[in-house]
Design a protein around this motif. Structure first.
Motif, PDB file in Angstrom:
ATOM      1  N   ILE A 151      35.623  30.024  45.356  1.00  0.00           N
ATOM      2  CA  ILE A 151      35.787  29.542  43.943  1.00  0.00           C
ATOM      3  C   ILE A 151      36.393  30.455  43.082  1.00  0.00           C
ATOM      4  O   ILE A 151      37.366  30.378  42.067  1.00  0.00           O
ATOM      5  N   ASP A 152      35.600  31.880  43.192  1.00  0.00           N
ATOM      6  CA  ASP A 152      36.128  32.936  42.236  1.00  0.00           C
ATOM      7  C   ASP A 152      37.713  33.282  42.583  1.00  0.00           C
ATOM      8  O   ASP A 152      38.398  33.664  41.838  1.00  0.00           O
ATOM      9  N   LEU A 153      38.047  33.194  43.877  1.00  0.00           N
ATOM     10  CA  LEU A 153      39.299  33.390  44.278  1.00  0.00           C
ATOM     11  C   LEU A 153      40.335  32.521  43.487  1.00  0.00           C
ATOM     12  O   LEU A 153      41.359  32.886  43.165  1.00  0.00           O
ATOM     13  N   VAL A 155      39.877  30.737  40.789  1.00  0.00           N
ATOM     14  CA  VAL A 155      39.926  30.846  39.491  1.00  0.00           C
ATOM     15  C   VAL A 155      40.720  32.234  39.151  1.00  0.00           C
ATOM     16  O   VAL A 155      41.699  32.255  38.081  1.00  0.00           O
ATOM     17  N   ALA A 156      40.596  33.190  39.952  1.00  0.00           N
ATOM     18  CA  ALA A 156      41.377  34.313  39.851  1.00  0.00           C
ATOM     19  C   ALA A 156      43.034  34.312  40.088  1.00  0.00           C
ATOM     20  O   ALA A 156      43.932  34.560  39.251  1.00  0.00           O
ATOM     21  N   GLY A 160      30.672  30.841  46.616  1.00  0.00           N
ATOM     22  CA  GLY A 160      31.100  31.711  45.426  1.00  0.00           C
ATOM     23  C   GLY A 160      32.481  32.447  45.479  1.00  0.00           C
ATOM     24  O   GLY A 160      33.482  32.230  44.632  1.00  0.00           O
ATOM     25  N   ASN A 161      32.906  32.939  46.502  1.00  0.00           N
ATOM     26  CA  ASN A 161      34.047  34.003  46.580  1.00  0.00           C
ATOM     27  C   ASN A 161      35.259  32.909  46.867  1.00  0.00           C
ATOM     28  O   ASN A 161      36.322  33.553  46.234  1.00  0.00           O
TER      29      ASN A 161
END
Length: 160
Positions: A31-33, A35-36, A28-29
């Motif tokens: 993919i979140d990064l 997106v960010a 998750g981290n």
């Protein structure tokens, strides 16, 4: 033989390196990064457009310059220049980004956290989600039911 096995593993995407890479990408981290970074890039373009199109011309008009970068220029004796207007433009850009991040992200998350803390201190659960039943829970329940049934049933001997 070993090379054939390795090639077939790679083709079926079962090689340890490929499995490790898939696990790394699916975290998750990561993919979140990603997106960010994408959102941050788009947001930077938006703020830059606002500063360049609105604030720079307004401030440049105050200082009678074509752009903010051309405003407040101090020429030194060796013909180099100090561009105070460019620094002011960067400062305005920073302040706009910081204000939007605070108002759009930090403030709402702080309010949400405060509301959760109030509910938690009042004894109200944050979310009513039933705990997932695990295999261990089911086996414990079955054991307890069998024990209760064995204690309640009279000794009759084995049934066949």
């Amino acid at each position: 033989m070993a090379l054939t096995k390795t090639v077939s593993q790679v083709i079926r995407l079962e090689h340890p390196v490929i499995n490790g890479f898939k696990e790394f990408i699916m975290r998750g981290n990561v993919i979140d990064l990603a997106v960010a970074v994408v959102i941050g890039t788009a947001f930077t373009a938006l703020v830059t457009a606002i500063v360049t199109s609105i604030f720079n011309p307004l401030i440049a008009a105050i200082f009678s310059a074509d752009s903010l970068a051309g405003a407040l220029v101090v020429t030194l004796p060796n013909k180099s220049e100090i561009l105070f207007g460019a620094v002011i433009g960067a400062l305005i850009n920073f302040l706009l980004i910081a204000a939007v991040v605070y108002l759009v992200i930090v403030l709402p998350l702080n309010k949400l956290k405060e509301a959760q803390d109030r509910r938690r201190s009042a004894g109200v659960p944050a979310a009513v989600v039933p705990d997932p039943t695990t295999e261990l829970d089911l086996l414990t329940e079955i054991r307890d039911l069998l024990a209760r049934n064995a204690a309640a049933a009279p000794e009759q001997g084995p049934k066949h």
